[in-house]
Write an enzyme that holds these catalytic residues in place. Structure first.
Site, mmCIF file in Angstrom:
data_model
loop_
_atom_site.group_PDB
_atom_site.id
_atom_site.type_symbol
_atom_site.label_atom_id
_atom_site.label_comp_id
_atom_site.label_asym_id
_atom_site.label_seq_id
_atom_site.Cartn_x
_atom_site.Cartn_y
_atom_site.Cartn_z
ATOM 1 C CD GLU A 1 7.786 0.077 7.432
ATOM 2 O OE1 GLU A 1 6.840 -0.670 7.153
ATOM 3 O OE2 GLU A 1 8.016 1.145 6.829
ATOM 4 C CG ASP B 1 -0.427 -0.092 2.512
ATOM 5 O OD1 ASP B 1 0.808 -0.159 2.623
ATOM 6 O OD2 ASP B 1 -1.197 -0.099 3.501
ATOM 7 C CB SER B 2 4.574 1.743 -0.197
ATOM 8 O OG SER B 2 4.769 0.607 -1.016
ATOM 9 C CG ASP C 1 0.568 -4.084 2.080
ATOM 10 O OD1 ASP C 1 0.791 -5.001 2.907
ATOM 11 O OD2 ASP C 1 1.358 -3.137 1.885
ATOM 12 C CE LYS D 1 3.470 -5.845 3.843
ATOM 13 N NZ LYS D 1 2.977 -4.659 4.603
ATOM 14 C CD GLU E 1 0.688 -1.430 8.096
ATOM 15 O OE1 GLU E 1 0.386 -0.644 9.007
ATOM 16 O OE2 GLU E 1 1.114 -1.050 6.986
HETATM 17 O O1 KIV Z 1 3.548 -1.014 1.597
HETATM 18 C C1 KIV Z 1 4.708 -1.441 1.524
HETATM 19 O O2 KIV Z 1 5.399 -1.261 0.519
HETATM 20 C C2 KIV Z 1 5.241 -2.153 2.674
HETATM 21 C C3 KIV Z 1 6.712 -2.356 2.704
HETATM 22 C C4 KIV Z 1 7.392 -1.075 2.986
HETATM 23 C C5 KIV Z 1 7.107 -3.425 3.646
HETATM 24 O O3 KIV Z 1 4.522 -2.525 3.547
#
Ligand code: KIV
Length: 241
Positions: free
Chosen positions: A171, A34-35, A73, A101, A103
């Protein structure tokens, strides 16, 4: 790979060409993170990213049919209950993710177990949690600096180990605590800004390539200057029409 003591390289991709290049380079894990909210969509942080945006980018990455594992994510506020987590994870899988993934640690254990119960693998994410940046006053803070922080990380790691997660992103965890978690738990640790002793490392590919020159995290040394190169090449091209 952890058992074989092979270092695990993971990078982000949000579109077809980058996913294809990473896969051709032999990167075993591609994260549609989600970056993308910041480095592709121009949001100030990841809390604005929607499930529909994740699905759109996952579809582009999945069209490469990579050998790499494609991880998607779960965006902010899309896994607040076990039922919502299952429905969101199933949407990401339908768009091309092979694992999702999420968090958090013990606080999201019911959601993790619910996703696993429908056969979707979950990758964890501990330490600094970008989706909680606003609750933390807008600062991306290093975790595990004091006894309470270390104890919380170890407890969350124990919860994720109980749930039998294959891998957990760490992280901005202090390197000694990242080393301790890596040694103590069976899951593979994939570090980002957490020192050299994790089982693997992950970066936002734009940071590695200097493709988002307006902000580079302190722990990244870009290997290219793509942003600068684009400006230069475009100026030269325009000046020589
Ligand atoms: O969203 C993302 O790219 C991430 C990485 C920085 C681990 O969660």
């Amino acid at each position: 790979m952890k058992a074989a003591r092979q270092r695990i390289a993971a990078l982000t991709a949000y579109d077809y060409p980058m996913a294809r290049l990473l896969d051709e380079a032999g990167i075993p894990i591609i994260l549609v993170g989600d970056s993308l909210g910041m480095v592709v969509l121009g949001y100030p942080d990841t809390t604005h990213v929607t499930l529909a945006e994740m699905e759109h980018h996952l579809r582009a990455v999945a069209r490469t049919r990579p050998r790499a594992l494609v991880v998607g994510d779960l965006p902010y506020h899309t896994y607040q209950s076990p039922e919502q987590a299952v429905s969101s994870a199933q949407r990401l899988v339908a768009a091309g993710a092979e694992a999702v993934k999420a968090e958090g640690g013990r606080d999201i254990l019911p959601q993790i177990r619910a996703i696993q119960s429908v056969g979707i693998p979950v990758i964890g994410h501990l330490g600094m949690l970008p989706q909680h940046v606003l609750e933390e006053g807008g600062k991306y803070r290093v975790k595990g600096k004091d006894d309470a922080g270390r104890a919380k990380l170890l407890d969350d790691a124990a919860a994720l180990a109980e749930a039998d997660l294959p891998a957990v992103v760490l992280e901005l965890v202090t390197p000694p605590v990242a080393r301790e978690i890596t040694a103590q738990f069976p899951f593979a640790t994939i570090g980002i800004g957490s020192g050299p002793d994790c089982d693997g490392q992950i970066l936002v590919t734009h940071d590695l390539l200097g493709a988002f020159p307006w902000f580079t995290p302190k722990f990244v040394q870009p290997k290219l200057t793509l942003g600068e190169d684009v400006r230069r090449v475009v100026r030269e091209w325009a000046a020589n029409l």
